[in-house]
Design an enzyme around this catalytic site. Structure first.
Site, PDB file in Angstrom:
ATOM      1  N   SER A 107       1.032  -1.120  -0.032  1.00 31.29           N
ATOM      2  CA  SER A 107      -0.050  -0.157   0.070  1.00 31.29           C
ATOM      3  C   SER A 107       0.834   1.114   0.158  1.00 31.29           C
ATOM      4  O   SER A 107       1.533   1.525   0.876  1.00 31.29           O
ATOM      5  CB  SER A 107      -0.859  -0.048   1.296  1.00 31.29           C
ATOM      6  N   GLY A 108       0.854   2.143  -1.101  1.00 34.77           N
ATOM      7  CA  GLY A 108       1.405   3.446  -0.907  1.00 34.77           C
ATOM      8  C   GLY A 108       2.584   3.166  -1.914  1.00 34.77           C
ATOM      9  O   GLY A 108       3.228   4.197  -1.969  1.00 34.77           O
ATOM     10  N   THR A 112      -1.670   2.476  -8.114  1.00 31.16           N
ATOM     11  CA  THR A 112      -2.497   3.292  -8.693  1.00 31.16           C
ATOM     12  C   THR A 112      -2.143   4.181  -9.741  1.00 31.16           C
ATOM     13  O   THR A 112      -2.673   4.409 -10.903  1.00 31.16           O
ATOM     14  CB  THR A 112      -3.756   3.865  -7.857  1.00 31.16           C
ATOM     15  N   ASN A 157      -1.311   5.506   3.241  1.00 34.05           N
ATOM     16  CA  ASN A 157      -1.421   6.122   1.942  1.00 34.05           C
ATOM     17  C   ASN A 157      -2.613   6.839   2.145  1.00 34.05           C
ATOM     18  O   ASN A 157      -3.654   6.421   2.381  1.00 34.05           O
ATOM     19  CB  ASN A 157      -1.750   4.918   0.841  1.00 34.05           C
ATOM     20  N   SER A 160      -5.636   5.561  -0.437  1.00 30.43           N
ATOM     21  CA  SER A 160      -5.461   4.056  -0.449  1.00 30.43           C
ATOM     22  C   SER A 160      -6.442   3.609  -1.317  1.00 30.43           C
ATOM     23  O   SER A 160      -7.638   3.714  -0.939  1.00 30.43           O
ATOM     24  CB  SER A 160      -5.009   3.524   0.705  1.00 30.43           C
ATOM     25  N   SER A 161      -6.262   2.517  -2.164  1.00 29.00           N
ATOM     26  CA  SER A 161      -7.386   1.969  -2.970  1.00 29.00           C
ATOM     27  C   SER A 161      -7.879   0.808  -2.099  1.00 29.00           C
ATOM     28  O   SER A 161      -6.865  -0.175  -1.594  1.00 29.00           O
ATOM     29  CB  SER A 161      -6.987   1.130  -4.213  1.00 29.00           C
ATOM     30  N   GLY A 387      -1.546  -5.112  -2.450  1.00 26.77           N
ATOM     31  CA  GLY A 387      -0.314  -5.895  -2.450  1.00 26.77           C
ATOM     32  C   GLY A 387      -0.370  -6.492  -1.064  1.00 26.77           C
ATOM     33  O   GLY A 387      -1.336  -6.519  -0.250  1.00 26.77           O
TER      34      GLY A 387
END
Ligand SMILES: Nc1ncnc2c1ncn2[C@@H]1O[C@H](COP(=O)(O)OP(=O)(O)OP(=O)(O)O)[C@@H](O)[C@H]1O
Ligand SMILES: [Mg+2]
Length: 1108
Positions: A107-108, A112, A157, A160-161, A387
Site C-alpha cells: 500500500s502506498g 494506482t 497512503n 489508498s485503494s 499488495g
C-alpha cells in the site's frame, strides 16, 4: 538521421538489474538507492519494471517524454514506465497479442499512479478522432469515480485503494480503443462502520459533506459538520493536500462524462446519505417480562430521515432492527434482538448497502464504457490490486489479500519462466533448468478444495451447531498440522508448542514473501457476511429503485432458503477467473516499491525497501532472468553498437548482421561459453562480458574521438593554408594589374602626342588641296547653275501654259456632266425627298419634345399648377391632353394613399364644396378646418354619459349650438347631436334631451349667403316633430353640420334628399306663425359679432358683419 541510443548510455548504477555484478541483495539495494538518489525511479529486471515511489512530482511524464518513448525499442532508452506501456501497446497493435499489465506492491507504493500513467500513455499514443477521444475520456474518467467510492486515507497512503481493480481495455485492429470492462475485488467494507486510528472513511463521505451545495445537503437531510456522524472518524477527517470540495466537483463531472443520468447520481448520493444516517441510529435495552433484554431505538429522528430518503416504511425497518426471523422448511421463528445484535445488524446493513452500491457503480460504469462493436477485440488488461500486507494484527481481509498475492506470484513465476523458455526455444538456444521456489504449495494450503484453509472455513460456517472462530482454529490444527507452511501453537506439530511468538488464538502461514500471523477472531463472521433476511426484505420494500435493485434477495417471491455463498468462496472464484484470464495474455510487470514509511520524498529507508525486495521476490526474479543468459540483444543493434571494435566491421559491414557479430566476437576473442547465437539475438551469459564489450567500446570511442579530432584539425589547418594561398594569388594579381595599367597609361599618352603632331601636319596639307579643289568645283557649279536656270525657266513657262489648258477642259467637262445628271435625277428627288425630310423632322421634334418633357415633369402634388411651356404651336392639343392625363394620374396616385377614414373626410369636404362653394361667404373659411364630428367627445366625457347611453345610434356629430329664441332673437346654448336617424337637441348643462327630430321629418335646411352660422331646420308639415315648429339655430360648424345632414339624406335610400336653401331671406315656421328671417350687412358700429333682433311679429333681422 535517427540517433541510435541504448539503455547502457549514461547509466546511473545499472539500468537493468540483470547486469548487476556481483549480484547480491546488498548490491541490489545499493543500485536502487543510487538510482533513487539521482531521481531515477525506474529500473528494469529484464522486461520487468521496478518503480520506486518518488513522493514528489518529477518532470518525466510530459508530452515530450511520451513522444521520446513512442515507437522506441524497450532497451533503447533509460528505464521508464512509458517504455513498458509502449512495448505492450505495440505488441498488442502490431502482433495481435492480448496484453496484461500486472502492477503489484504494498500500500502506498504507487500502483494506482502507475496504472493511471500506463492508461494515459496508451491514450496519448493511440488513434485520435471524436469517437475515440470520447471512449478514452470515459475510460480515464472512470478512475475519479471509483477512487471517490473505493479509496480512503490510511496511515500508509492518503489515497489508498480499498478494493482490487482489473480493467480490460479493448482495442480494434488499428489500435484505437473501443471500450473497457472493469472488475472489482473485495472492497474493504468494514471501513464503512469503523476506521483504525489515524485513518478515515471512504473519500466520498467527506467529499459530499464538504463539496455539495447547501441545497443538495438540505435535500439529503445532511449537515456539513463531520462530527454529527458516528461513522466518520474525526481525528484525520481533513487530509493535507486533499481538497474534498474540489474533488466532489471532479467526481460529479466525471460521472457526467462517464454517462450517469442526473437521477442516478441523485440516487447514489441518497444512498451515501442513508449510510451516514444509519450510523447515527442508536439502541437502548428494554427489559421484557421473561427477563431478557430487547433493543429499542433511542432517537428515531435519524431513522425517520433515512426512511424518508430511501422511501422505506419506518415501522418495517424498526421491526427489522428488533426482531430476527429464521425460516426453515416452511417454519418461521421470530426472535428478538438484544442491543449488541441490533448494532451488529445496523453495521451489517451499512456495510452491505455501501459495498453493493460500489459494485453497482462498477456495473453501471461498465455499461457506459463497454465496446459497441461485436468484432473481435484485442485486449490490454491493467491489474491494480492490493499488495502483500503484513500488519501487527492480521485478520480475514489480510488473509484474503495475501492469498491473492500468492496467486499472482505464482502466475508471475510461471509466466516469466514460460516466457524465458519460449524465447530460448524461439531462438534455438539450449534450455538449462532453473531452480526457483514454487509457491504452488502455499496456494494449495489455502485453496485446496478438500483440506485448504478456505474450504475448512466454509465447512465450519455451514456446519450446524455452535460455530466459533476457536472451533475453526481447532479444525485447522487437525487438518493442516502437517503442512510445512502452516504453524499453530495447538497443532499436532510439536515444533510450535513452545513458540511464544505464536499466540493461542492465531495461526501463521509462511507466505513466499514472509511469515504472517493471522488472528482467527472474526474469520467466521466475515466469511459468513450475514445480513439478516428481515433487513434485506425491508430494503427490498423500499420505494427507491436503486435500493430495490441492490437487495434482490429481499424479494419475498424469491425466498431462497439456501445460504448465500461465503465471502471466501466468492473471492476464490473471482481470483480463479482472474488468473485464467491473465494466463491467456502476455504479461508485463510493474513492481512498485515504497521507499519510506513517511510519505516523504528523498528518503530511502533501506530496511523497508529490503523487506519489499524480499517479499516481491525480486532477487529471485533477477536470478531466474540470469539463470540462462544475463543479456540478449538483436544482431543489428549489437553490431551497430560494437562494430568499431573490429577492423573488419568498421565502419561498415556489408553482409548479414549475424555474420558481422560472429566476426566481431571472434576478433575480440570472447570465450565461446560466454555467449550463444540465437536466431535473431545474441545471448550473453555473464554481465561481465557485456561490461568488457562496453569498456572496449568506451576506449575505442575515445580512440575514435582522437582520430576524428586529428583528422579534423589537419583538415582545418589545410583549409586555412589553402585559403591563405588563394588570397595571396588574388592580391598579387591585383597588384600586377595595377602596375601594368600605370605603364600602359604613360605609353598611351606619349603615342597620342606623336600621333597628334603627325595628324596635324597631314591634315593641313590635305586642307590646302581640298580648298583648291573646292574653288574649282564652285566655279564649275556657278556656270552650270546659270545654264540650268535658263533651261528650267523656259520649261516652266511651257508647262504652266499646258496646265492652264488642261484645267479649262476639265471644268467645261464637269459642268457639262453636272447638267446632264441633274436633268436626269430631278424627277426622283421631287417625289420622295420632301416627304422623308418632313417625317424625319417631325419625328426628331417629337423625340426632343418627349425627352424634354421627361426631364421637366412637375411634382406629384395634385395642386402643383406647373407644367412646362409648349415648344411648338402644332403640339398644342397633345400638350394639353398630356397635362390632363398626367394630372388625372397623379390625382389617382394621391387618392390611392388615402385610408378609408381619410377618404370619408375628403368626400365630406367635397360635398361641402358642392353645396356651398361660391354660394355662402362662410364657406372659404371652413375649407381649412377639419371636420371633427364629435367636438364634445361625448362617449368619453363622463358628463354626457347618460346622454350618450340614450343614443341608440352612433353619434356622427356632437356640438354646442345656439337655439335662437323666437321671441327676442337671443340664443340659448344647446347640445346638438346628429345620428344616422335623428337630430337631437339637449340641455347643455344637464344633458337632458329637449327635442329629438327623426331625419325623415326634416324637409329642408335654410342658410344665408353670408358668413354667419345661422341655419333653420324645417320640418315636414303634419309630422310629430313639427308641433313646436321649425328650429332656428346657429353654430360655428355650420358648414359641417349641413354637409353631414345632406350626406345622410343622400345615402339613405328610403328618404328624399334634404334641400339646402341658400338665400338671405327665408321663412321659418314658429308654432302657428311664419316668421321671415332676413340677413343684412351689419353696420360697422355693431362690431364683429352677428346680432339677431326681432323687428316685428313677422320679421327677425340678422345683421352680419361684412367680410370685406
Ligand atoms: N510516479 C509517481 N510520481 C509522483 N508521485 C507518486 C508516484 N507514484 C505514487 N506517487 C505518490 O504516492 C501516493 C500513493 O500512490 P498510490 O495511491 O498509487 O499507491 P498504491 O500502491 O495504489 O496504494 P494502495 O495499495 O494503498 O492503493 C500517491 O498519492 C502519490 O502522491
Ligand atoms: Mg491504489
Amino acid at each position: 538521421m535517427e540517433v541510435k541510443t541504448s539503455l547502457l548510455d549514461n547509466m546511473i548504477g545499472v539500468g537493468d538489474m540483470v547486469l548487476l555484478e556481483p549480484l547480491s541483495e546488498d548490491s541490489f539495494l545499493e543500485n536502487l538507492k543510487n538510482r533513487f538518489d539521482h531521481s531515477e525511479i525506474y529500473t528494469y529486471i529484464g522486461s520487468v519494471v521496478i518503480s520506486m515511489n518518488p513522493y514528489r512530482s518529477l518532470p518525466i511524464y510530459t508530452p515530450d517524454k511520451v513522444e521520446e518513448y513512442r515507437n522506441r525499442n524497450f532497451y533503447e532508452l533509460s528505464p521508464h514506465i512509458y517504455a513498458l506501456a509502449d512495448e505492450a501497446y505495440r505488441s498488442l497493435r502490431d502482433q495481435d497479442k492480448d496484453q496484461c499489465i500486472l502492477i503489484t506492491g504494498e500500500s502506498g507504493a504507487g500502483k494506482t499512479e502507475a496504472s493511471k500513467l500506463v492508461m494515459s500513455y496508451v491514450a496519448a499514443v493511440c488513434g485520435k478522432g471524436q469517437e475515440v477521444n470520447k471512449v478514452k475520456e470515459q475510460l480515464l474518467q472512470s478512475n475519479p469515480v471509483l477512487e471517490a467510492f473505493g479509496n480512503a486515507k490510511t496511515v500508509r497512503n492518503d489515497n489508498s485503494s480499498r478494493f482490487g481493480k482489473y480493467m480490460d481495455i479493448e482495442f480494434d485492429f488499428k489500435g484505437d480503443p473501443l471500450g473497457g470492462v472493469i472488475s472489482n475485488y473485495l472492497l474493504e467494507k468494514s471501513r464503512v462502520v469503523k476506521q483504525p486510528r489515524g485513518e478515515r472513511n471512504f473519500h466520498v463521505f467527506y467529499q459530499l459533506l464538504s463539496g455539495a451545495s447547501d441545497d443538495t445537503l438540505k435535500k439529503l437531510k445532511l449537515y456539513r459538520d463531520f462530527s454529527k456522524y458516528n461513522y466518520l472518524s474525526l481525528d484525520s477527517a481533513v487530509v493535507n493536500g486533499l481538497d474534498d470540495a474540489a474533488n466532489f466537483r471532479t467526481v460529479r463531472n466525471a460521472m457526467q462524462i462517464v454517462g450517469f443520468m442526473e437521477d442516478e447520481v441523485q440516487s447514489v448520493l441518497e444512498l451515501v446519505a442513508a449510510v451516514l444516517k444509519l450510523g447515527n441510529i442508536e439502541f437502548k435495552p428494554e427489559s421484557r417480562c421473561n427477563g431478557t433484554d430487547e433493543s429499542r431505538i433511542k432517537d428515531k429522528n435519524d431513522l425517520k430521515e433515512m426512511c424518508e430518503l430511501l422511501g422505506i416504511e419506518q415501522s418495517v425497518l424498526e421491526r427489522a432492527f428488533s426482531y430476527r426471523t429464521v425460516e426453515a422448511k416452511m417454519e418461521k421463528v421470530s426472535t428478538t434482538l438484544n442491543v449488541a445484535q441490533a448494532y451488529y445488524a445496523r453495521d451489517a446493513l451499512a456495510k452491505n448497502l455501501y459495498s453493493r452500491l460500489f459494485s453497482w457503480l462498477v456495473t453501471r460504469i461498465n455499461e457506459s464504457i463497454k465496446a459497441q462493436t461485436k468484432t473481435r477485440h484485442k485486449v490490454m488488461g491493467v491489474l491494480d490490486i492490493y499488495g502483500f500486507e503484513i500488519f501487527e494484527d492480521n485478520s480475514f481481509e489480510q488473509f484474503i489479500i495475501n492469498y491473492c498475492n500468492e496467486k499472482l506470484q505464482q502466475i508471475f513465476i510461471e509466466l516469466t519462466l514460460r516466457e524465458e523458455q519460449e524465447e530460448y526455444v524461439r531462438e534455438g538456444i539450449e534450455w538449462t533448468n532453473i531452480e526457483y521456489f514454487n509457491n504452488a504449495i502455499i496456494c494449495d494450503l489455502i485453496e485446496n478444495n478438500q483440506n485448504g484453509i478456505l474450504a475448512m472455513l466454509d465447512e465450519e460456517c455451514l456446519r450446524p451447531g455452535t460455530v466459533t472462530d476457536e472451533t475453526f482454529l481447532d479444525k485447522l490444527n487437525t487438518v493442516c498440522a502437517e503442512h510445512q507452511h502452516f504453524e499453530s501453537r495447538l497443532s499436532k506439530n510439536s515444533k510450535f508448542l513452545n513458540d511464544h511468538s505464536l499466540p493461542h488464538s492465531c495461526f501463521r502461514i509462511q507466505h513466499y514473501a514472509g511469515k504472517v500471523l493471522y488472528r482467527v477472531e472474526g474469520f467466521v463472521d466475515k466469511n459468513n457476511d450475514l445480513l439478516y433476511r428481515d433487513l434485506s426484505q425491508a430494503m427490498y420494500k423500499a420505494n427507491h429503485s436503486l435500493i430495490k435493485q441492490l437487495f434482490p434477495e429481499g424479494n419475498p417471491a424469491k425466498v431462497n432458503l439456501k445460504r448465500p455463498p461465503t465471502a471466501g468462496f466468492q473471492f476464490k472464484a473471482s481470483v480463479g477467473t482472474l488468473m485464467r484470464n491473465l494466463q491467456t495474455k502476455n504479461p508485463n510487470y510493474i513492481r512498485c516499491i515504497k521507499p519510506n514509511d513517511k510519505k516523504a520524498s528523498h528518503i530511502f529507508t533501506e530496511s523497508l525497501v529490503r523487506h519489499q525486495v524480499r517479499y516481491l521476490g525480486l532477487m529471485e526474479n533477477v536470478r531466474v532472468r540470469r539463470a540462462g543468459y544475463a543479456f540478449r540483444q538483436a544482431y543489428e543493434p549489437c553490431l551497430e553498437r560494437y562494430k568499431m571494435l573490429c577492423k573488419r566491421t568498421w565502419p561498415h559491414w556489408r553482409g548479414p548482421a549475424r555474420e558481422g557479430v560472429e566476426v566481431l566476437m571472434a576478433d575480440l576473442q570472447v570465450p565461446a561459453e560466454e555467449f550463444s547465437y540465437g536466431r535473431s539475438k545474441i545471448f550473453i551469459r555473464n554481465p561481465r562480458t557485456l561490461f568488457f564489450l562496453e569498456e572496449r567500446r568506451r576506449q575505442c570511442l575515445q580512440d575514435l574521438a582522437t582520430l576524428i579530432q586529428k583528422i579534423y584539425r589537419g583538415w582545418k589547418c589545410r583549409s586555412q593554408f589553402l585559403l591563405l594561398k588563394q588570397s595571396q594569388i588574388v592580391v598579387a594579381a591585383w597588384y600586377r594589374r595595377y602596375a601594368q595599367q600605370k605603364k600602359y597609361q604613360r605609353i598611351k599618352s606619349a603615342t597620342t602626342v606623336v600621333q597628334s603632331y603627325t595628324r596635324g601636319w597631314q591634315a593641313r596639307k590635305l586642307l590646302r588641296e581640298l580648298k583648291y579643289q573646292k574653288r574649282c568645283e564652285e566655279a564649275a557649279t556657278t556656270i552650270a547653275a546659270y545654264w540650268h536656270g535658263t533651261q528650267a525657266r523656259r520649261e516652266l513657262r511651257r508647262l504652266k501654259e499646258e496646265a492652264r489648258r488642261k484645267h479649262a477642259v476639265a471644268v467645261i467637262w464637269a459642268y457639262w456632266q453636272g447638267l446632264k445628271v441633274r436633268r436626269e435625277y430631278r424627277k426622283y428627288f421631287r417625289a420622295n425627298a420632301g416627304k422623308k425630310i418632313y417625317d424625319f423632322t417631325i419625328q426628331r421634334i417629337l423625340q426632343k419634345y418627349f425627352l424634354g418633357l421627361k426631364s421637366t415633369m412637375p411634382s406629384m402634388s395634385p395642386i402643383d399648377k406647373n407644367w412646362p411651356a409648349r415648344p411648338y404651336l402644332f403640339l398644342d392639343g397633345t400638350h394639353t391632353e398630356l397635362r390632363r392625363i398626367f394630372h388625372l394620374w397623379r390625382c389617382k396616385k394621391y387618392r390611392s394613399q388615402f385610408t378609408e377614414e381619410k377618404k370619408a373626410v375628403y368626400e365630406e369636404k367635397l360635398e361641402a364644396s358642392e353645396i356651398f362653394k361660391d354660394k355662402k361667404a362662410l364657406y372659404p373659411s371652413s375649407v381649412s378646418q377639419p371636420f371633427k364630428g364629435d367636438y364634445l367627445e361625448i362617449s368619453k366625457n363622463p358628463k354626457y354619459q347618460k346622454l350618450s347611453s340614450a343614443m341608440d345610434e352612433k353619434v356622427l356629430l356632437a356640438d354646442v349650438v345656439n337655439k335662437i329664441n323666437r321671441a327676442n332673437g337671443k340664443g340659448t346654448a344647446r347640445i346638438f347631436l346628429l345620428t344616422k336617424k335623428s337630430v337631437v337637441l339637449a340641455d347643455q348643462k344637464t344633458g337632458q334631451v329637449k327635442a329629438s327630430v327623426p331625419l325623415p321629418d326634416l324637409t329642408s335646411v335654410s342658410v344665408s349667403t353670408q358668413s354667419d352660422g345661422f341655419f333653420a331646420l324645417k320640418l315636414k308639415e303634419g309630422s310629430a316633430s313639427a308641433v313646436k315648429g321649425d328650429f332656428l339655430l346657429s353654430s360655428e360648424h355650420l358648414i359641417e353640420i349641413i354637409t353631414k345632414l345632406h350626406r345622410i339624406g343622400a345615402t339613405a335610400a328610403d328618404r328624399e334628399q334634404l334641400n339646402v336653401d341658400i338665400s338671405d331671406e327665408f321663412l321659418v315656421q314658429f308654432k302657428q306663425d311664419k316668421v321671415c328671417v332676413k340677413f343684412i350687412q351689419g353696420a360697422p358700429k355693431n362690431g364683429n359679432s352677428v346680432s339677431c333682433k326681432r323687428k316685428n311679429n313677422r320679421l327677425l333681422e340678422v345683421s352680419v358683419p361684412s367680410t370685406a
